[in-house]
Scaffold this motif. Sequence first.
Motif, PDB file in Angstrom:
ATOM      1  N   GLY A   1       0.818  -1.208   0.000  1.00 26.04           N
ATOM      2  CA  GLY A   1       0.000   0.000   0.000  1.00 26.04           C
ATOM      3  C   GLY A   1       0.851   1.258   0.000  1.00 26.04           C
ATOM      4  O   GLY A   1       1.947   1.286   0.562  1.00 26.04           O
ATOM      5  N   ALA A   2       0.322   2.305  -0.654  1.00 26.31           N
ATOM      6  CA  ALA A   2       1.058   3.572  -0.748  1.00 26.31           C
ATOM      7  C   ALA A   2       1.361   4.116   0.642  1.00 26.31           C
ATOM      8  O   ALA A   2       2.438   4.672   0.883  1.00 26.31           O
ATOM      9  CB  ALA A   2       0.244   4.588  -1.548  1.00 26.31           C
ATOM     10  N   GLU A   3       0.433   3.919   1.597  1.00 24.43           N
ATOM     11  CA  GLU A   3       0.628   4.508   2.935  1.00 24.43           C
ATOM     12  C   GLU A   3       1.804   3.871   3.665  1.00 24.43           C
ATOM     13  O   GLU A   3       2.337   4.449   4.601  1.00 24.43           O
ATOM     14  CB  GLU A   3      -0.652   4.365   3.764  1.00 24.43           C
ATOM     15  CG  GLU A   3      -1.092   2.932   4.049  1.00 24.43           C
ATOM     16  CD  GLU A   3      -1.938   2.323   2.936  1.00 24.43           C
ATOM     17  OE1 GLU A   3      -1.705   2.660   1.760  1.00 24.43           O
ATOM     18  OE2 GLU A   3      -2.812   1.501   3.249  1.00 24.43           O
ATOM     19  N   ALA A   4       2.243   2.659   3.223  1.00 25.80           N
ATOM     20  CA  ALA A   4       3.327   1.967   3.927  1.00 25.80           C
ATOM     21  C   ALA A   4       4.635   1.985   3.140  1.00 25.80           C
ATOM     22  O   ALA A   4       5.571   1.256   3.467  1.00 25.80           O
ATOM     23  CB  ALA A   4       2.920   0.516   4.199  1.00 25.80           C
ATOM     24  N   ILE A   5       4.738   2.841   2.119  1.00 31.79           N
ATOM     25  CA  ILE A   5       5.865   2.754   1.180  1.00 31.79           C
ATOM     26  C   ILE A   5       7.223   2.911   1.868  1.00 31.79           C
ATOM     27  O   ILE A   5       8.157   2.149   1.580  1.00 31.79           O
ATOM     28  CB  ILE A   5       5.695   3.777   0.028  1.00 31.79           C
ATOM     29  CG1 ILE A   5       6.799   3.589  -1.022  1.00 31.79           C
ATOM     30  CG2 ILE A   5       5.662   5.206   0.540  1.00 31.79           C
ATOM     31  CD1 ILE A   5       6.657   2.318  -1.836  1.00 31.79           C
ATOM     32  N   GLU A   6       7.357   3.854   2.799  1.00 34.03           N
ATOM     33  CA  GLU A   6       8.664   4.053   3.443  1.00 34.03           C
ATOM     34  C   GLU A   6       9.025   2.821   4.272  1.00 34.03           C
ATOM     35  O   GLU A   6      10.159   2.321   4.216  1.00 34.03           O
ATOM     36  CB  GLU A   6       8.635   5.300   4.345  1.00 34.03           C
ATOM     37  CG  GLU A   6       8.313   6.597   3.619  1.00 34.03           C
ATOM     38  CD  GLU A   6       9.396   6.969   2.602  1.00 34.03           C
ATOM     39  OE1 GLU A   6      10.537   6.476   2.736  1.00 34.03           O
ATOM     40  OE2 GLU A   6       9.070   7.697   1.639  1.00 34.03           O
ATOM     41  N   THR A   7       8.061   2.322   5.036  1.00 33.11           N
ATOM     42  CA  THR A   7       8.305   1.133   5.860  1.00 33.11           C
ATOM     43  C   THR A   7       8.680  -0.056   4.983  1.00 33.11           C
ATOM     44  O   THR A   7       9.640  -0.778   5.263  1.00 33.11           O
ATOM     45  CB  THR A   7       7.041   0.789   6.669  1.00 33.11           C
ATOM     46  OG1 THR A   7       6.526   1.982   7.271  1.00 33.11           O
ATOM     47  CG2 THR A   7       7.345  -0.239   7.746  1.00 33.11           C
ATOM     48  N   ASN A   8       7.929  -0.245   3.892  1.00 31.36           N
ATOM     49  CA  ASN A   8       8.197  -1.388   3.012  1.00 31.36           C
ATOM     50  C   ASN A   8       9.574  -1.287   2.370  1.00 31.36           C
ATOM     51  O   ASN A   8      10.281  -2.287   2.245  1.00 31.36           O
ATOM     52  CB  ASN A   8       7.109  -1.491   1.942  1.00 31.36           C
ATOM     53  CG  ASN A   8       5.794  -1.983   2.524  1.00 31.36           C
ATOM     54  OD1 ASN A   8       5.771  -2.618   3.581  1.00 31.36           O
ATOM     55  ND2 ASN A   8       4.689  -1.667   1.855  1.00 31.36           N
ATOM     56  N   ARG A   9       9.967  -0.059   1.972  1.00 30.11           N
ATOM     57  CA  ARG A   9      11.300   0.112   1.381  1.00 30.11           C
ATOM     58  C   ARG A   9      12.376  -0.284   2.383  1.00 30.11           C
ATOM     59  O   ARG A   9      13.326  -0.991   2.051  1.00 30.11           O
ATOM     60  CB  ARG A   9      11.502   1.566   0.949  1.00 30.11           C
ATOM     61  CG  ARG A   9      10.798   1.938  -0.343  1.00 30.11           C
ATOM     62  CD  ARG A   9      11.261   3.317  -0.820  1.00 30.11           C
ATOM     63  NE  ARG A   9      10.489   3.795  -1.969  1.00 30.11           N
ATOM     64  CZ  ARG A   9       9.938   5.007  -2.051  1.00 30.11           C
ATOM     65  NH1 ARG A   9      10.065   5.872  -1.047  1.00 30.11           N
ATOM     66  NH2 ARG A   9       9.261   5.366  -3.138  1.00 30.11           N
ATOM     67  N   ALA A  10      12.209   0.150   3.634  1.00 28.33           N
ATOM     68  CA  ALA A  10      13.231  -0.144   4.655  1.00 28.33           C
ATOM     69  C   ALA A  10      13.269  -1.648   4.970  1.00 28.33           C
ATOM     70  O   ALA A  10      14.341  -2.259   5.055  1.00 28.33           O
ATOM     71  CB  ALA A  10      12.942   0.663   5.915  1.00 28.33           C
TER      72      ALA A  10
END
Lengths: 410, 410
Positions: free
Chosen positions: B141-150
Amino acid sequence: MGRAAREAAAMLAQTDTAAKAAALRGAAGRVRERAGAILAANEADMARAAAAGLTGAMLDRLRLDNARLAGIAAGLEAVAALPDPVGQVIGEWTRPNGLRFTQVRVPLGVVGIIYESRPNVTADAAALCLMSGNACILRGGAEAIETNRALHAAVVEGLADAGITPDAVQLVPTTDRAAVGAILRARGLIDVVIPRGGKSLVARVEEEARVPVLAHLDGVCHVYFDRSADPAKARAVALNSKMRRTGVCGAAETLLIDEVLPVETTRAVLGDLLDAGCELRVAPDLLALDPRLVPASPEDWGTEYLDAIMAVATVPGVAGAIEHIARYGSHHTDAIVAEDDRAAERFLTEVDSAIVLHNASTQFADGGEFGFGAEIGIATGRLHARGPVGLAGLTTYKTVVRGDGQVRAP
Amino acid sequence: MGRAAREAAAMLAQTDTAAKAAALRGAAGRVRERAGAILAANEADMARAAAAGLTGAMLDRLRLDNARLAGIAAGLEAVAALPDPVGQVIGEWTRPNGLRFTQVRVPLGVVGIIYESRPNVTADAAALCLMSGNACILRGGAEAIETNRALHAAVVEGLADAGITPDAVQLVPTTDRAAVGAILRARGLIDVVIPRGGKSLVARVEEEARVPVLAHLDGVCHVYFDRSADPAKARAVALNSKMRRTGVCGAAETLLIDEVLPVETTRAVLGDLLDAGCELRVAPDLLALDPRLVPASPEDWGTEYLDAIMAVATVPGVAGAIEHIARYGSHHTDAIVAEDDRAAERFLTEVDSAIVLHNASTQFADGGEFGFGAEIGIATGRLHARGPVGLAGLTTYKTVVRGDGQVRAP
């Protein structure tokens, strides 16, 4: 039709083996009884098809005669004699909390069959779907409509004699192409669609379908001769893989030869194929072996000829064969001829095809040869079923859990 | 990304169990090492989500803390400890002509995972796909993009330490919805798409997909009390099936009561549920049993509340229960509480659901409870996999045929 099929499917799922087998034997009897009407209908279709300018091969697919009709009736009885997959246990285990798990085969539900001019599909598909507890909706080619109506009438009469509703096997009575679209969009009413026919039909089905599809695409099959190949096995496997029947999906299209295979073996194999009337399109380094050889063009690699034509390349050993097949193959059926078991095991493991063979003809790619008794087709997709699809491939499973009051921890 | 994944999949299919397990353990270690960066990224996502007005439940799904991150790392190690399905023999037979057939599990290939705000899916799905030999393309999901990248950066670092290409686990770096469409149309590059999320996501995937989909739809689960039900088991199973967790797909939504079940049992069961804070919407003939009961409306049958609400109906015995479930159920999970084994077997046989239980809670509908160790989801379709999908559900099979020169008869 979809709603009627859904209701019939619920009944069929609970119909026992004896009743399904009796219905199919009854259908066979009715097909024999009505042979005259069926052949007359087929003559009408043939006349229409000839007038419409159908070619010899297409006319032959459409044509029925006493022998072919006898084969259709015998096919119904053969399916009736197969083991019933419904209720078969495919997994059983118990958990530490005492819950007992059993996975049992159950029917898929409603199967849509979309096919072309072969009228035998009407009986074959109906038999396989019924024996696996599925209702089916059949949509045959427009050119075979009269034959299919007559065959279908005989089959459902046989079912009715055994107390099975005609809704279990329904034939789309019209020939307009809109019916195909309706079947492909009938999500919730049709559980899977199986196209039986040429590439354009399968391509349309895959493009338009909103229901799951079990489809057959290309069969670009390879035979590889390892340096350790036994010359006699190589000659027999190559000739049979290509020439037994050139029009089947399991026919080999490309021959790959280990570059260090003794040249006498290569010359003998190519000679056999040429003598049998096969055109050989070969890599430059092979051209000198026989005056009848012609040079291959890049398009030959990966071409499904379905004809007495074969491409031949040399490769640097089993690794080269695996690489060539990964690049040009269609993940259908590929064979290695080798006495070196390490080379064979590497090929069998690393070639990503539905069927991989060691020292055997690619033409064994067939449900009957697998021991399935009959097949509804050969699936080239990766999900649900891969390779020949028999009765088991027309089922799914449910998990039955037996306990004595177990509840799940928070 | 699809082409890179395809190449990675070819490598992964030949990667042995030890290397895959080591890679996942390494990924777990890297996730722990990078906890600070991952939690900081999650804080940024949380701040953006809060500013965008996300609700409490959605924020909670997005939120990571030390405990949840520890759970993610432990999950990676748990999958590393599971038996490798690749190479597992699922069928073996020999034909009269001496051909030896072996069906072995092989990876599906490239799996596309489309999910929403839960960042743990990034690690869980990557682990299950890798251990089953599949490359995956993750689109969170777009809202979790930073977390998912890390999280993704930590996971692929762990893979690289073990010599596994980062192309084996790719994360779509952008948040635009077009990427989802591209995944759904990537036939030939992606072998199956698994949506993990709410109904609108799954509906879009099923509508747009041109690649096969393993999807989870409704879980309208029923518990039926037969006249022969043991009161204590009935009370325990009903309370746990509904109230253990109301938001899971295996939570019971409708309670069916045999019309001749002793009224004291019914009153006790309904009392337990009401005392636990469950709203009960009941059929007219039950209303008088407790002042807290409210009348059901027709829409209640077949509703998936995913909340502390339950519909309750009386039915004329097991046949009535089977009929009600066929009409209003979603073929997910249904349970019978009965001491009469004939009634139980009839229910288990005739209810057409992925999971049917006898004297056990519907909340056992879970890959972990099945003994699969972990699950990528629960499939509600009928093809390929049905019910909880573990590592085996992420594989297909090939048929290996071993001969000594057999050719097929004309």
